[in-house]
Design an enzyme around this catalytic site. Structure first.
Site, mmCIF file in Angstrom:
data_model
loop_
_atom_site.group_PDB
_atom_site.id
_atom_site.type_symbol
_atom_site.label_atom_id
_atom_site.label_comp_id
_atom_site.label_asym_id
_atom_site.label_seq_id
_atom_site.Cartn_x
_atom_site.Cartn_y
_atom_site.Cartn_z
ATOM 1 N N ARG A 50 0.840 -1.213 0.000
ATOM 2 C CA ARG A 50 0.000 0.000 0.000
ATOM 3 C C ARG A 50 0.868 1.254 0.000
ATOM 4 O O ARG A 50 0.520 2.255 -0.643
ATOM 5 C CB ARG A 50 -0.955 -0.014 1.206
ATOM 6 C CG ARG A 50 -2.038 1.056 1.120
ATOM 7 C CD ARG A 50 -3.123 0.869 2.153
ATOM 8 N NE ARG A 50 -2.637 1.055 3.511
ATOM 9 C CZ ARG A 50 -3.383 0.907 4.609
ATOM 10 N NH1 ARG A 50 -4.659 0.547 4.509
ATOM 11 N NH2 ARG A 50 -2.868 1.083 5.799
ATOM 12 N N ARG A 103 9.793 18.891 -8.537
ATOM 13 C CA ARG A 103 11.053 18.661 -9.270
ATOM 14 C C ARG A 103 12.257 19.254 -8.542
ATOM 15 O O ARG A 103 13.391 18.868 -8.782
ATOM 16 C CB ARG A 103 10.970 19.268 -10.682
ATOM 17 C CG ARG A 103 9.999 18.525 -11.589
ATOM 18 C CD ARG A 103 9.802 19.242 -12.891
ATOM 19 N NE ARG A 103 9.265 20.585 -12.653
ATOM 20 C CZ ARG A 103 8.878 21.412 -13.614
ATOM 21 N NH1 ARG A 103 8.982 21.054 -14.888
ATOM 22 N NH2 ARG A 103 8.403 22.600 -13.335
ATOM 23 N N LYS A 149 -2.398 7.207 1.345
ATOM 24 C CA LYS A 149 -2.147 7.503 2.756
ATOM 25 C C LYS A 149 -1.082 8.587 2.773
ATOM 26 O O LYS A 149 0.108 8.323 2.906
ATOM 27 C CB LYS A 149 -1.689 6.238 3.490
ATOM 28 C CG LYS A 149 -2.717 5.794 4.543
ATOM 29 C CD LYS A 149 -2.326 4.555 5.252
ATOM 30 C CE LYS A 149 -2.005 4.825 6.703
ATOM 31 N NZ LYS A 149 -3.124 5.228 7.538
ATOM 32 N N GLU A 182 -16.088 6.758 6.893
ATOM 33 C CA GLU A 182 -15.222 6.114 7.883
ATOM 34 C C GLU A 182 -14.977 7.079 9.020
ATOM 35 O O GLU A 182 -15.482 8.204 8.998
ATOM 36 C CB GLU A 182 -13.905 5.675 7.220
ATOM 37 C CG GLU A 182 -13.119 6.828 6.599
ATOM 38 C CD GLU A 182 -11.837 6.383 5.908
ATOM 39 O OE1 GLU A 182 -11.338 5.281 6.192
ATOM 40 O OE2 GLU A 182 -11.319 7.166 5.088
#
Ligand code: PXG
Length: 288
Positions: A50, A103, A149, A182
């Site tokens: 993940r 960058r 995440k 959630e």
């Protein structure tokens, strides 16, 4: 305590990064929170996968390969003599200029912290949590996909602050259409008869690793496990509600917005999934 930072284990006080790191300046980075139980790292590969997916989406190159990361996690536990631990893996864009342009950041920052696990108070598991829904909506996947995440958790923190201001420990976040998504760091489940329901990822929830483990345990218990759109009404009229997450494991919920859920005490399905989950963490994991 020794912390892994960019290729070396250094003493905690020496584990410092630049104020020009874009992880700090912009929340430009990704992370994972992992747990180990009695020397077994739970779902380590899933967490590392993940992390790589989050990094891929934000076009961040993790300076080590998957196997090397697994070994850094194991080494972090060994070097700190930890068997029951919380492990935080963090990759940031690295040091750059003021200005968003990634960058300008030449080298990503990678660090791994392995620390003693701060267990939640036992009364949470004994009595169950009282939750409220909050006004702060969960990020929509079209704007900032909750599958990433990222180091920017303000969406969740704003919701958490609302809950705390209202005298509650945790918040339920809704989608812009008012569907249940959630909590600020946990997925949510509803038990209704033999059905075990949880919102689908497209509504704007992280595909939690504990969520997946609990869905599998539910299937093994012959529960009818489904991803389904849930409303507040569904929560109010559930037999049981509980939360899942790496840190919290499985936490019973006993009230939502002042409505008592089921009997108002942690229910039998929640209890039995907690038992199975506990057993799973004792046998399923990558050895330190
Ligand atoms: N939703 C969100 C928004 C999360 O951040 C979960 C659900 C549960 O996912 P897992 O894969 O853990 O079952 C999370 C996980 C911390 C911490 O230090 C946060 C999480 C996990 C571990 C530690 O606050 N969030």
């Amino acid at each position: 305590m020794k912390v892994y930072l960019n290729g070396k284990f250094v003493e905690r006080s020496k584990a410092v990064i630049s104020v020009f790191d874009h992880g700090l300046l912009y929340g430009d980075g990704v992370f994972e929170g992992i747990r180990s139980y009695s020397g077994l790292i739970f779902k380590l590969r899933e967490h590392v996968d993940r992390l790589f997916e989050s990094a891929q989406t934000v076009m961040l190159t993790i300076p080590l390969g998957r196997e090397a990361i697994l070994n850094v996690v194991r080494q972090s536990l060994r070097i700190n003599r930890l068997r029951d631990a919380y492990i935080r893996l963090v990759v940031t864009r690295g040091e750059g200029d003021l200005g968003l342009d990634p960058r300008k950041c030449k080298r990503p920052t990678l660090f791994v912290i392995a620390d003693k696990i701060q267990l939640y108070p036992q009364r949470l598991y004994d009595r169950g949590l009282e939750l409220i829904t909050v006004a702060t909506q969960r990020n929509v996947p079209e704007a900032l996909n909750p599958q990433i995440k990222s180091l920017n958790y303000l969406n969740n923190i704003l919701a958490k602050i609302e809950a705390i201001n209202a005298g509650f420990e945790e918040a339920i976040m809704l989608s812009p259409s008012g569907y249940v998504t959630e909590c600020t760091g946990e997925n949510i489940f509803v038990v209704k008869g033999r059905q075990l329901l949880t919102p689908p990822p497209y509504i704007g929830v992280l595909r939690g690793i504990t969520r997946k483990a609990v869905m599998d345990l539910g299937k093994a218990q012959k529960l009818d496990v489904r991803e389904e759109i849930l409303t507040r009404h569904d929560l109010f009229n559930a037999d049981e509600v509980f939360l899942t997450g790496t840190a919290a494991e499985i936490v019973p919920v006993v009230t939502v917005d002042g409505r008592r859920i089921g009997s108002g005490t942690p229910g039998p399905v929640t209890r039995s999934l907690q038992r199975d989950f506990r057993n799973l963490t004792r046998i399923d994991g990558v050895r330190v």
